[in-house]
Structure formats: C-alpha cells, structure tokens
Design an enzyme around this catalytic site. Sequence first.
Site, PDB file in Angstrom:
ATOM      1  N   GLY A  48       0.807  -1.222   0.000  1.00 27.04           N
ATOM      2  CA  GLY A  48       0.000   0.000   0.000  1.00 27.04           C
ATOM      3  C   GLY A  48       0.833   1.262   0.000  1.00 27.04           C
ATOM      4  O   GLY A  48       0.523   2.231   0.678  1.00 27.04           O
ATOM      5  N   ASN A 104      -3.400   6.003  -5.173  1.00 31.21           N
ATOM      6  CA  ASN A 104      -3.709   4.820  -5.972  1.00 31.21           C
ATOM      7  C   ASN A 104      -4.641   3.952  -5.138  1.00 31.21           C
ATOM      8  O   ASN A 104      -4.214   3.279  -4.196  1.00 31.21           O
ATOM      9  CB  ASN A 104      -2.414   4.081  -6.314  1.00 31.21           C
ATOM     10  CG  ASN A 104      -2.644   2.865  -7.205  1.00 31.21           C
ATOM     11  OD1 ASN A 104      -3.671   2.222  -7.126  1.00 31.21           O
ATOM     12  ND2 ASN A 104      -1.662   2.560  -8.032  1.00 31.21           N
ATOM     13  N   ALA A 162      -6.442   1.172  -5.632  1.00 32.85           N
ATOM     14  CA  ALA A 162      -6.258  -0.277  -5.603  1.00 32.85           C
ATOM     15  C   ALA A 162      -5.066  -0.670  -4.740  1.00 32.85           C
ATOM     16  O   ALA A 162      -5.110  -1.658  -4.002  1.00 32.85           O
ATOM     17  CB  ALA A 162      -6.075  -0.801  -7.029  1.00 32.85           C
ATOM     18  N   ARG A 206       9.487   4.350  -5.595  1.00 31.27           N
ATOM     19  CA  ARG A 206       9.726   4.429  -7.027  1.00 31.27           C
ATOM     20  C   ARG A 206      10.911   5.337  -7.361  1.00 31.27           C
ATOM     21  O   ARG A 206      11.526   5.186  -8.419  1.00 31.27           O
ATOM     22  CB  ARG A 206       8.467   4.883  -7.753  1.00 31.27           C
ATOM     23  CG  ARG A 206       7.279   3.945  -7.524  1.00 31.27           C
ATOM     24  CD  ARG A 206       6.534   3.614  -8.774  1.00 31.27           C
ATOM     25  NE  ARG A 206       7.323   2.926  -9.767  1.00 31.27           N
ATOM     26  CZ  ARG A 206       6.834   2.484 -10.927  1.00 31.27           C
ATOM     27  NH1 ARG A 206       5.564   2.684 -11.222  1.00 31.27           N
ATOM     28  NH2 ARG A 206       7.605   1.875 -11.801  1.00 31.27           N
ATOM     29  N   GLU A 236       6.738  11.118 -14.376  1.00 30.28           N
ATOM     30  CA  GLU A 236       6.225   9.757 -14.206  1.00 30.28           C
ATOM     31  C   GLU A 236       6.263   8.956 -15.504  1.00 30.28           C
ATOM     32  O   GLU A 236       5.636   7.907 -15.613  1.00 30.28           O
ATOM     33  CB  GLU A 236       4.806   9.818 -13.664  1.00 30.28           C
ATOM     34  CG  GLU A 236       4.703  10.491 -12.306  1.00 30.28           C
ATOM     35  CD  GLU A 236       5.080   9.593 -11.135  1.00 30.28           C
ATOM     36  OE1 GLU A 236       4.687   8.417 -11.130  1.00 30.28           O
ATOM     37  OE2 GLU A 236       5.766  10.072 -10.214  1.00 30.28           O
ATOM     38  N   HIS A 240      -2.486   8.681 -12.525  1.00 31.24           N
ATOM     39  CA  HIS A 240      -1.790   8.900 -13.795  1.00 31.24           C
ATOM     40  C   HIS A 240      -2.831   9.097 -14.892  1.00 31.24           C
ATOM     41  O   HIS A 240      -3.950   8.584 -14.804  1.00 31.24           O
ATOM     42  CB  HIS A 240      -0.920   7.701 -14.175  1.00 31.24           C
ATOM     43  CG  HIS A 240       0.322   7.554 -13.350  1.00 31.24           C
ATOM     44  ND1 HIS A 240       0.814   6.326 -12.955  1.00 31.24           N
ATOM     45  CD2 HIS A 240       1.177   8.477 -12.853  1.00 31.24           C
ATOM     46  CE1 HIS A 240       1.909   6.497 -12.245  1.00 31.24           C
ATOM     47  NE2 HIS A 240       2.149   7.793 -12.165  1.00 31.24           N
ATOM     48  N   ASN A 254      -2.305  -4.419  -6.984  1.00 28.49           N
ATOM     49  CA  ASN A 254      -1.265  -3.491  -6.549  1.00 28.49           C
ATOM     50  C   ASN A 254      -1.370  -2.146  -7.268  1.00 28.49           C
ATOM     51  O   ASN A 254      -0.533  -1.274  -7.061  1.00 28.49           O
ATOM     52  CB  ASN A 254       0.119  -4.099  -6.769  1.00 28.49           C
ATOM     53  CG  ASN A 254       0.992  -3.998  -5.534  1.00 28.49           C
ATOM     54  OD1 ASN A 254       0.589  -3.466  -4.514  1.00 28.49           O
ATOM     55  ND2 ASN A 254       2.203  -4.500  -5.622  1.00 28.49           N
ATOM     56  N   CYS A 266      -0.210  -0.184 -17.715  1.00 32.40           N
ATOM     57  CA  CYS A 266       0.905   0.099 -16.796  1.00 32.40           C
ATOM     58  C   CYS A 266       2.073  -0.844 -17.041  1.00 32.40           C
ATOM     59  O   CYS A 266       3.229  -0.493 -16.815  1.00 32.40           O
ATOM     60  CB  CYS A 266       0.452  -0.049 -15.345  1.00 32.40           C
ATOM     61  SG  CYS A 266      -0.560   1.308 -14.726  1.00 32.40           S
TER      62      CYS A 266
END
Length: 450
Positions: free
Chosen positions: A20, A25, A27, A138, A174, A250, A367, A373
């Site tokens: 998480g 995001n 999901a 990230r 991104e 995004h 995820n 993606c």
Amino acid sequence: MNSFEANFDGLVGPTHNYAGLSIGNVASKLSANDISSPKSAALQGIAKMKALHDMGMTQGVFAPQERPDILSLRRLGFSGTDANVLEQAHKEAPNVLSACFSASSMWTANSSTVSPSGDTHDGKIHFTPANLTNKFHRSLEPEITGNILKAVFNDEKHFNHHLHLNENDHFGDEGAANHTRLCNNYGEQGVEIFTFGKYAFNSAKPAPKKFPARQTLEASQAVARLHGLGDDNVVYVQQNPDVIDQGVFHNDVISVGNQNVLFYHEQAFLNTDKFLAEVQSKFGSDDVHFIKVSTDEVSLQDCVQTYLFNTQIITLNDGPNGKEMAIIAPKHCYHNPKVKAYLDRLVTLNTPIKQVKYFDVNESMKNGGGPACLRLRVAMTENELAAVNQNCIMSDALYGNLEAWINKHYRDQLSFDDLRDPNLLVESRTALDELTQLLNLGSVYHFQQV
C-alpha cells in the site's frame, strides 16, 4: 520501410508484495498487507506477453529492479551484514523496508518517456528514464532503469539515452503513464501528448487538493526539449485535478491513445475542447477518432475500479478498409456489467476498435496497475528493431525459458514478515543474475558491479 509499435512489458520481480505504498492509488491502498503471490504475478505477466506475441505483435521483455535495495537501506543508516540490515529495518523502519522491497518496476509505463525517430531532431529514438520523485519506493528506480534501457536499446546509431530529470518535485516525471502519441503511421511524424497534473512554479494555477499531482508541466517541457521535439508535434494538456483527487493518479488511468484514436473519459482533462482542437490541428488530417466516454455511460468510480482506460489499444492490421484495433483489457472490465456493456457497444461503433480481449492480470491490478501500466511503447522501424538486443524480444523459446526461470526462483507466497528473511535476498539476486545472462544484459545491477 515498415514501422510498428513494440511493447516492452516489465517482468514482475521476485519480491512482489502488497504494501500500500502509493498514496492516491486506490487499488494499491485497498490491497495493503495482503499476502501476495510473486510466482502467479510473474506467470500472469509473461502469459500476456506471449499472447500478444502470438497475435503478431512485436513484444519485448524488460527486466525488474534489484530488490531488496540494500544500498539504499545502508545509505539510510542501517549497517552490518545484509541480514543485520534487513532485521534492523524490519524492526525500526518497516515502511522503509517495504519500499526497498517494492516490485513496482513491473509497471514499465512509468520507467521512461520514449519519442520515436519520426518525431525527433536527430532521427533517433530517444529515452528519458522517469525520476518518479513523488513516491520514495519508485524514486529508487531511475539509475537501474537507465542501465536496463541502455542494455536493451544498445546501438548508438539508432538510440539516444538521456539522464533522468533533476530529482525534485518541481520536475516530477512519471514517464509514459502521462504521455501518449497519435499518428497515422508509426514511422512518420506524430503528435506527442504530454499530460501534467500541476504547474511547479505557479501555485495560483489549478491543482488537486487531496492527492498529489505527480507530473509537472515543467518536467514534460524538459523531456520534450531533451528529445528534440518541435512545437508542431507537441501538445501539453492538464489533467483534471478533480479526477486526480478521486484516484486517477496517472493519465493512463483515464485516457489512452493509439495511432489515430484517442479514447478518453469526459472528465479526463481541463479545457478539453481547446485541447482536442489543438491535437486535431497538429495531427494534420481529419482521420482522427476522439472516442469520449461520458459519466452516464461509465462512472469515474467504475473507471478506477476496472481500469477501463488502463488498457492497451493495439493495431491488428492496416488494410484497405482502414485500421482495425483491439483493446487489451483486464478481466475486471469483463466482470463489471456496465463496463462490459460499454465495451460490447464500442466495437459496433464507427471507430477502428473492433475487438476486446480480456486478460487475467489480477496480481498487478491488486497493486494498482493494469495492462497499460505493464508495458512501455516503442514505435520503431524494422532497422531499429534489428538494432535492439534480440535476447529481449519475446519468442516461443524465450517464453519457455522465462516460465522455467520463474518456476525455479519465485516463491508461491510472500508476506511482510518474509521481507526480513536473508534467504529472500539471496534468492532474488540469484534469480536476477541468471536473468541478466538469459537476456544478455550484462552487469546492470549494483550487486553485480561490486
């Protein structure tokens, strides 16, 4: 010369887990702390790659990051043996440990921005790794991403590689998740669309209030400059701040393009009419399809839950009756009655989209990432494809080798408590070392270079 679009999908890494980590995001947050299945996730990923290969698409493979990122943990003050580092971090900073284990590089759409040779000043394909500064887990990726890109696209005659942008929120980038391209033919000049969430240097401009805007206008402009793009083939458009605050982190969660098709939700952009008029003007012909999905047809919540727009649109053929395209969708779209009904209707309309193919990518979806993606799009010519590292191009033989590699090295299940197991570190490095030989990448990881 023939031109086409290749898709390079990210391999799911051996440490795929649910932590998480990605605020904004939905999901990702809903799945936090669930037990993951790295083996199932990786097998689902390569099954999708193989299916597109079997459909006649050019399909590539992109290696995952080195995880856990022991170097980052040591940089943050954890010391001793690798086992000591993991144990200390597990006890003192569990969220940091989770971040350093993240397998988020599977979502290769965030790896970089790509501009094809038909658009660039020097006639080469340009790559700029995304700096991904908005999320710590990230932000660990850009250096290794650059190494892998150079190992896959390893011919200076055809490919131009740039350093990722300055690692600061003002230039938050991104990658291709906020970038798409429209064109008539992949090899000709197209229109590159850069979607941004905020103005970094002007706080008076519209911006989301609840969740962060991860892409800035200034970052998009910098990438366009690096790639040598001209004013005649670039359009900048701001994503609607309200949809970012509803979980559209995004732009590829709310719109997707391919050749002469832009498929988007009516709430996707600010100043939509002005944006579409500029695209139409720079596209240079009337043969462009703007497919708008209204809120009455599909709600924003259903878009986020099913990833209707985080689908791939691929061109199956370009024959005498025009282009025929297919949507590659997650099974979540199939199981949502309203989204399924919309897609059933879409293929009957007067657009190039004539098929929908559903894939099981549930481990990725949980995820927070769908089919779009998972892939990096690279439009190229036959000569450019010949210059790519051929060991990274999907084939029947490579699929069999990857399947055997996954079954040999990946765990069936992974929980947070497993992250302190030093054997997982050894397993991951052993797997990645073998993968670099399988894909002929050389020493792209830190543990191989020490």
